[in-house]
Enzyme design. Structure first.
Site, mmCIF file in Angstrom:
data_model
loop_
_atom_site.group_PDB
_atom_site.id
_atom_site.type_symbol
_atom_site.label_atom_id
_atom_site.label_comp_id
_atom_site.label_asym_id
_atom_site.label_seq_id
_atom_site.Cartn_x
_atom_site.Cartn_y
_atom_site.Cartn_z
ATOM 1 N N ARG A 21 65.258 89.470 42.569
ATOM 2 C CA ARG A 21 65.404 88.023 42.422
ATOM 3 C C ARG A 21 64.080 87.373 42.786
ATOM 4 O O ARG A 21 63.901 86.837 43.877
ATOM 5 C CB ARG A 21 66.456 87.522 43.403
ATOM 6 N N ASP B 157 68.967 76.879 45.534
ATOM 7 C CA ASP B 157 68.813 77.465 46.864
ATOM 8 C C ASP B 157 67.622 76.839 47.585
ATOM 9 O O ASP B 157 67.704 76.464 48.753
ATOM 10 C CB ASP B 157 68.598 78.977 46.758
ATOM 11 N N TRP C 298 77.580 74.845 42.128
ATOM 12 C CA TRP C 298 77.125 75.649 43.264
ATOM 13 C C TRP C 298 77.662 77.067 43.159
ATOM 14 O O TRP C 298 77.008 78.039 43.524
ATOM 15 C CB TRP C 298 77.599 74.982 44.582
ATOM 16 N N GLY D 203 71.878 80.125 51.968
ATOM 17 C CA GLY D 203 71.877 78.682 52.212
ATOM 18 C C GLY D 203 72.517 78.336 53.551
ATOM 19 O O GLY D 203 72.391 77.211 54.045
ATOM 20 N N ASP E 170 78.391 80.303 41.545
ATOM 21 C CA ASP E 170 77.866 81.099 40.435
ATOM 22 C C ASP E 170 78.974 81.789 39.648
ATOM 23 O O ASP E 170 78.710 82.387 38.609
ATOM 24 C CB ASP E 170 76.923 82.184 40.979
HETATM 25 C C1 GLC Z 1 74.634 82.764 46.294
HETATM 26 C C2 GLC Z 1 73.532 82.088 45.503
HETATM 27 C C3 GLC Z 1 73.716 80.576 45.495
HETATM 28 C C4 GLC Z 1 75.104 80.202 45.074
HETATM 29 C C5 GLC Z 1 76.148 80.937 45.904
HETATM 30 C C6 GLC Z 1 77.551 80.679 45.433
HETATM 31 O O1 GLC Z 1 74.522 82.454 47.639
HETATM 32 O O2 GLC Z 1 72.256 82.393 46.050
HETATM 33 O O3 GLC Z 1 72.789 79.999 44.629
HETATM 34 O O4 GLC Z 1 75.245 78.818 45.227
HETATM 35 O O5 GLC Z 1 75.900 82.323 45.833
HETATM 36 O O6 GLC Z 1 77.827 81.231 44.190
#
Ligand code: GLC
Length: 794
Positions: free
Chosen positions: A354, A361, A483, A702, A485
């Protein structure tokens, strides 16, 4: 089970039991010269990019999961016995072998004691340099003279590309060479290419020197050092006690160097290994001449510590909860800075694949760094603003070293994330409040592809992007992801989470427009907000909680009519954070969340888990139940629960949620969480999984920035605002008070909060240097360097 303790004075975590459930890691170096190290000296190094600048190899997902690294082996030349200066990889029995690991801020010290010999290995990358130090002190603690050999070991990547190095073996093993020049080992990939020493990017050249004792030999191929069957626990060369001086021309090149020591009782010898970028001629000789002395090494270590401790000093707290203090004063702050530096690119889990800065992020990571770094984050914030496209969307990943604002291409339409630029509404006001630089909103910055606008213009464009992409109910589309994924609602599917983000953004925007006396802009935001609120109230409330999302085909997710993922944490907490929820809805939504999602280890992202849902829409179905987005405890979102409860004034609940995911709260039962008890992680297994309580993906998440922000700005409630400093604690009733030392706009302030009536929130009296302040916002002109603030709750 406890494996170590926090030493806040030294700003270190001290591991006293080396057999930690997993290797526990730390970071060395900078965003130029990056390096990871574990309590077993495992790890790797890279230049700028973990993916394409990898020069020290570590094998990912192996057993143990952190080898090789930067190893010292010791051999007793009388008995033939050998061990390592870290417990692994030789792993002597723990009744005879002692090891203490001190992970500090960008350095790690490993102390071992075995067979009457003590060692202390210190690893760090000096500030602004492109080499690393491994300093080894060896002391004879026995009563007789000892004859020892010390061997260094690391594996150089055959080429500076982590993936190619590990898989393209028919190529990569035939391009390597080791040379010796003036006693310094040179390691080269593609040795027939010239190298001018000016640009180190992809130069594929490294050097390594051992100083402090004569070099007794080198072993430069893995085959000869380890032997085909020896392995890291019993390398052939160490077992035999002599390097062959064979210089590699092909195969895997390693940094095996030998020094022979004769130590009188109580004698200490200090060996210094330097390993860096470039050739022996371009960098190695000069670096050794300047940096190899023990005195210089000690000075560089002090400089490094001072540089890392300085930002931490910006915010120090003393509360009734020492676990909380360990996190805020050292580890959460350091974790936030490391995450800010490395995004999601390099750890024991992220192997560099990555590469670059994930847009959402990184913008969130800035939030955590702002209280520590202040105006220093501005270039990073501007980098991200210039990653925004003229249509208001964003490039999903920004490559900091090659990004060219104005010349980047937009992604294909289906790749836009719906949330990316909306995080600016958290980060930018926090930046302006911290620095007082209101003018930042008027700074003109280019878009990634074409055109330019003021920062305020960038913010408007971000809102327009989402307002222009709405689904059948008029709510913002989820696009490729919000947010989360794991949701693919279809291009026209609608994200309730993003609806709340947009609402939050419109409020921020109207407030800033008012400050700049732009009534038309403020009115635009207000009218959009009113329209959005109407839709939210019409569509998003399910009676006891807010729904999750609406698919392109009209399916409503996160309702009592949908068996899987019935309640979704994010929409409950963001309904409150954005102000979309009515007071009654806020109370009910948070109650539902508590009843349906809260566990002793944190709040689950959703429940029940997805088992049958279509994975093309709910990708969470691909995961086992009870982890990550599939009803796992997602650490990142925990702080939103904390903030939502603070907004309700419930400090007991906010603090309970905070402690549930706070790493240090698990220090005395670290076997449960398994990963480092001093850092946050991405996710914890929930009760839907047999691994309940175990945490995964430490360091880069995060979580680091949001947990720091929620603790300092919301629980402790020390919140910079443009006009001054707001004091609005929301703490557990049982806390009698706390104190904070905080830097704010160049002044160091001392705050004492007292809670004589045992309440959660509400400032009854507030004084600055003995004089009363009305309300709980201290105007800037009342604050001077050294001001003493006293707040009495009640
Ligand atoms: C991971 C990703 C982030 C995303 C989170 C929830 O922590 O780095 O970008 O918001 O997953 O899917």
């Amino acid at each position: 089970m406890q494996y170590g303790h926090f030493d806040d004075k030294a700003r270190e975590y001290v591991i006293t039991r080396p057999d930690t459930p997993r290797p526990w890691s730390n970071y060395l170096g900078s965003t130029e010269y990056g390096a990871i190290i574990t309590n077993h000296a495992g790890g790797y190094s890279f230049y700028k990019s973990g993916a394409t600048g990898r020069f020290l190899r570590m094998r990912f997902n192996s057993v143990p999961m952190d080898q090789p690294g930067r190893l010292f082996y010791l051999r007793d030349n009388e008995s033939g016995d050998f061990w390592s200066a870290s417990w692994q990889p030789v792993a002597k029995p723990l009744d005879k072998y002692k090891c203490i690991c001190r992970h500090g801020t960008a350095y790690t010290v490993l102390e071992s004691r075995y067979a009457g010999i003590a060692t202390e290995a210190t690893y760090f990358v000096p500030l602004g340099q492109t080499f690393e130090y491994w300093r080894l002190r060896v002391t004879n603690k026995s009563k007789r003279e000892r004859r020892l050999s010390v061997f260094t070991y690391c594996e150089f990547a055959n080429l500076w590309h982590t993936y190619q190095d590990l898989v393209n073996l028919q190529y990569s093993q035939f391009i390597t060479r080791a040379t010796m020049e003036d006693g310094i080992l040179g390691v080269t990939c593609n040795p027939n290419y010239d190298f001018d020493g000016k640009d180190l990017t992809g130069c594929n050249r490294t050097w390594m020197a051992l100083t402090g004792a004569p070099l007794a030999g080198v072993e430069t191929t893995r085959g000869k050092f380890l032997g085909s069957y020896g392995g890291y626990a019993a390398p052939e060369v160490v077992a035999n006690g002599q390097c062959s001086n064979f210089l590699a021309e092909g195969d895997n090149v390693v940094g095996g160097q030998q020094a022979d020591l004769v130590l009188a009782p109580d004698e200490t010898r200090e060996l210094i290994v330097l390993l860096g970028l470039g050739t022996v001629g371009s960098h190695g000789k000069k670096t050794v001449a300047e940096f190899a002395s023990p005195e210089r090494c000690a000075v560089e270590l002090q400089k490094l510590k001072a540089a890392w401790h300085a930002p931490l000093a910006a915010l120090q707290v003393k509360t009734p909860d020492t676990d909380f203090d360990h996190m805020i004063n050292v580890w959460n702050a350091y974790n936030a800075l490391i995450t800010y530096a490395w995004s999601r690119s390099a750890s024991l889990v992220y192997n560099g694949e990555r590469d670059g800065l994930g847009f959402r992020d990184t913008v969130q990571d800035i939030l955590g760094a702002i209280p520590l770094l202040g105006a220093e984050v501005q270039p990073r914030l501007e980098l991200m603003l210039t990653g925004q496209l003229a249509n208001g969307g964003a490039i999903p990943v920004i490559k900091p070293f090659t990004h060219r604002p104005g010349q980047e291409s937009p992604p294909p339409d289906e790749e836009y994330r719906s949330d990316d630029c909306l995080w600016f509404f958290n980060a930018i006001p926090a930046f302006v409040a911290e620095t007082g630089d209101l003018g930042f909103y008027q700074k003109i910055l280019p878009y990634a592809d074409h055109g330019e606008a003021t920062v305020l213009g960038h913010l408007r464009r971000a809102l327009e992007f989402n307002l222009a992409r709405t689904g059948r109910n008029g709510l913002p589309c989820g696009l490729a992801a919000d947010w989360n994924d794991c949701i693919k609602l279809g291009y026209k599917g609608e994200s309730v989470f993003v609806a709340f983000q947009v609402r939050f953004g419109l409020e921020v925007y109207s407030g800033v427009a008012e400050k700049f006396s732009q009534p038309a802009e403020a009115a635009w935001a207000h009218s959009e907000l009113a329209r959005l609120d109407e839709k939210i109230q019409k569509v998003c409330w399910d009676g006891e909680w807010f729904i999750w999302a609406i698919g392109q085909d009209g399916t409503v997710y996160g309702t009592k009519n949908f068996a899987e993922g019935q309640v979704y944490m994010n929409t409950q907490v963001w309904a409150v954070m954005s102000g979309a929820a009515t007071p009654a809805q806020a109370r009910q939504a948070l109650l539902t969340m508590k009843e349906r999602l809260a566990t002793p280890y944190g709040v689950m992202l959703c429940a029940p888990p997805f088992i049958k849902a279509n994975p093309e829409i709910m990708k969470a179905t691909l995961f086992n139940a009870g982890i990550k987005e599939n009803a796992g405890i997602f650490s990142h979102t925990q702080s939103w629960g904390v903030i939502a409860e603070c907004l309700q004034g419930d400090g007991d609940q906010a603090y309970a949620y905070y402690r549930a995911f706070m790493p240090s709260a698990y220090n005395d039962r670290a076997e449960l969480r398994q990963i480092e008890p001093y850092v946050h992680c991405q996710t914890t297994y929930s009760r839907y999984n047999v691994n309940e309580g175990a945490s995964r993906v430490p360091w880069l998440s995060g979580t680091a920035s949001w947990s720091y922000y929620s603790a300092t700005h919301w629980l402790l409630g020390v919140r910079p605002e443009l006009e001054g400093l707001r004091i609005a604690p929301c703490i557990p009733k049982k806390w009698a008070g706390f104190s904070v030392r905080r830097r704010f706009r160049g002044r160091m302030l001392h705050l004492e909060v007292k809670n004589p009536s045992g309440v959660c929130s509400g400032v009854k009296t507030l004084t600055v240097d003995g004089r009363a302040v009305a309300g709980n916002l201290i105007p800037l002109d009342r604050l001077r360097d050294g001001s003493k603030i006293v707040a009495i709750l009640g």
